[in-house]
Write an enzyme that holds these catalytic residues in place. Structure first.
Site, PDB file in Angstrom:
ATOM      1  NE  ARG A   1     -18.175   0.255  -4.680  1.00 35.80           N
ATOM      2  CZ  ARG A   1     -18.223   1.129  -3.689  1.00 35.80           C
ATOM      3  NH1 ARG A   1     -18.881   2.254  -3.820  1.00 35.80           N
ATOM      4  NH2 ARG A   1     -17.578   0.892  -2.559  1.00 35.80           N
ATOM      5  CG  ASP A   2     -15.295   3.580  -2.922  1.00 35.60           C
ATOM      6  OD1 ASP A   2     -15.731   4.700  -3.197  1.00 35.60           O
ATOM      7  OD2 ASP A   2     -15.159   3.172  -1.754  1.00 35.60           O
TER       8      ASP A   2
ATOM      9  CG  HIS B   1     -14.404   1.044   2.762  1.00 36.72           C
ATOM     10  ND1 HIS B   1     -14.455   0.503   1.491  1.00 36.72           N
ATOM     11  CD2 HIS B   1     -14.513   2.381   2.577  1.00 36.72           C
ATOM     12  CE1 HIS B   1     -14.592   1.464   0.595  1.00 36.72           C
ATOM     13  NE2 HIS B   1     -14.632   2.629   1.233  1.00 36.72           N
TER      14      HIS B   1
ATOM     15  CG  HIS C   1     -12.907   7.068   2.593  1.00 36.78           C
ATOM     16  ND1 HIS C   1     -13.762   7.808   1.825  1.00 36.78           N
ATOM     17  CD2 HIS C   1     -13.123   5.788   2.231  1.00 36.78           C
ATOM     18  CE1 HIS C   1     -14.468   7.006   1.034  1.00 36.78           C
ATOM     19  NE2 HIS C   1     -14.111   5.769   1.268  1.00 36.78           N
TER      20      HIS C   1
ATOM     21  CB  CYS D   1     -13.131  12.975  -0.222  1.00 40.88           C
ATOM     22  SG  CYS D   1     -14.468  13.167   0.967  1.00 40.88           S
TER      23      CYS D   1
ATOM     24  CG  ASN E   1     -11.932   4.466  -1.411  1.00 38.84           C
ATOM     25  OD1 ASN E   1     -12.642   3.894  -0.606  1.00 38.84           O
ATOM     26  ND2 ASN E   1     -12.415   5.068  -2.492  1.00 38.84           N
TER      27      ASN E   1
HETATM   28 ZN    ZN Z   1     -14.740   4.279  -0.040  1.00 38.58          ZN
END
Ligand code: ZN
Length: 313
Positions: free
Chosen positions: A15-16, A212, A214, A245, A254
């Protein structure tokens, strides 16, 4: 949530990672990747998001991906949703967990989901009410997301009190768990420790809390350590750090799943995940990329001599 393992690593790459790259993954390519990670022992994967296909063509097949991923034994299938409509689609597809997106920063919430934070909160209540209405056993876990908890590219510093206020609102409205995100990679370890200490004082320790992070400025795993010290036991990460990013071209996005698992296992914390299996999954994912860079140092350096993962001990 973490079961017989100490730490839950929640893979969010399908997803991300995918939502920030241009190569369109087919449904079968996504599933090949998801199966390989489940095979390696990853127990929870965010496989898509239920948003209008026009907005994110990469996520248009999320219902199909959820349905197929649900066939994988022992896998908790999660998805992201911005509103009630998305949640209805996610529940219909059979997702085990739905993460509801909203940002502590009012400006970020407006730009990301095009509603005020109050509208997002009202939507959150509707989602919980809908889930309770259609599922007598309330089996779909509703996770309240707190994006930009550590800073925002539009508003800059985010007051800790704003994060706590949103967390309290989400719990009061029936969140089964919370997910606290450093959406734009601003956090530092001291800030992380302070935020989670305060969060556990505010909402207690009965509700599961995930983090979560980064790695935009190289502090991703240091922030994980700080969160571990505060008592966080669930972490989102992305295989190969896919996606980068969106705010800083070339920078990492991430935190990297295989680096995270290596760190945890070398610290004696069981994830239940096999690192060789993760590297295989990484190769499978990379085969479908068209020039997008991946991140991560474990894949390059391999394990140190004599390394015994905690899960194998
Ligand atoms: Zn993320």
């Amino acid at each position: 949530m973490t079961g017989k393992y100490e730490i839950l690593v929640h893979e969010v790459g399908p997803r991300d990672g995918l939502q920030s790259i241009s190569t369109l993954f087919s449904t079968s390519a996504k599933l090949e990747w998801i199966r390989a990670e489940a095979q390696a022992g990853v127990r929870q994967i965010q496989v898509g998001s239920f948003v209008p296909p026009k907005m994110l063509p990469q996520m248009a097949d999320s219902a199909e991906v959820v349905a197929q991923a649900k066939q994988i034994e022992g896998l908790t299938v999660s998805a992201l949703v911005p509103n009630l409509k998305g949640a209805q689609n996610g529940i219909a597809a059979g997702a085990d967990q739905l993460g509801v997106v909203m940002s502590v920063s009012e400006a970020h919430n407006q730009s990301n989901v095009r509603r005020s934070l109050n509208e997002s909160l009202a939507g959150f209540s509707q989602i919980v009410a809908y889930r309770n209405e259609v599922e007598a056993d309330r089996k779909t876990v509703i996770s309240g997301g707190l994006a930009t908890s550590f800073g925002c590219t539009i508003s800059g510093k985010i007051p800790l009190a704003d994060v706590m206020a949103l967390a309290e609102q989400l719990v009061a409205r029936g969140a089964d768990r919370l997910s606290v995100a450093d959406t734009v990679g601003y956090a530092n370890p001291r800030q992380v420790r302070e935020l989670f200490d305060e969060l556990f004082r505010t909402v207690g320790r009965d509700i599961p809390v995930g983090a979560h992070f980064h790695d935009t400025r190289g502090l991703g795993l240091a922030n994980v350590c700080a969160a571990l010290e505060a008592g966080v036991r669930e972490f989102d990460s992305c295989l190969g750090g896919l996606g980068g990013c969106p705010y800083a071209p070339g920078a990492s996005g991430n935190i990297v799943t295989e680096d995270l698992v290596f760190m945890l296992e070398s610290m004696g914390m069981k994830t239940g995940i096999d690192l060789d299996g993760l590297l295989t999954a990484r190769e499978i994912m990379q085969r479908h990329l068209k020039g997008e860079p991946t991140q991560g140092t474990f894949a390059k350096a391999g394990p140190p001599l004599g390394f015994v993962p905690a899960s194998a001990a």
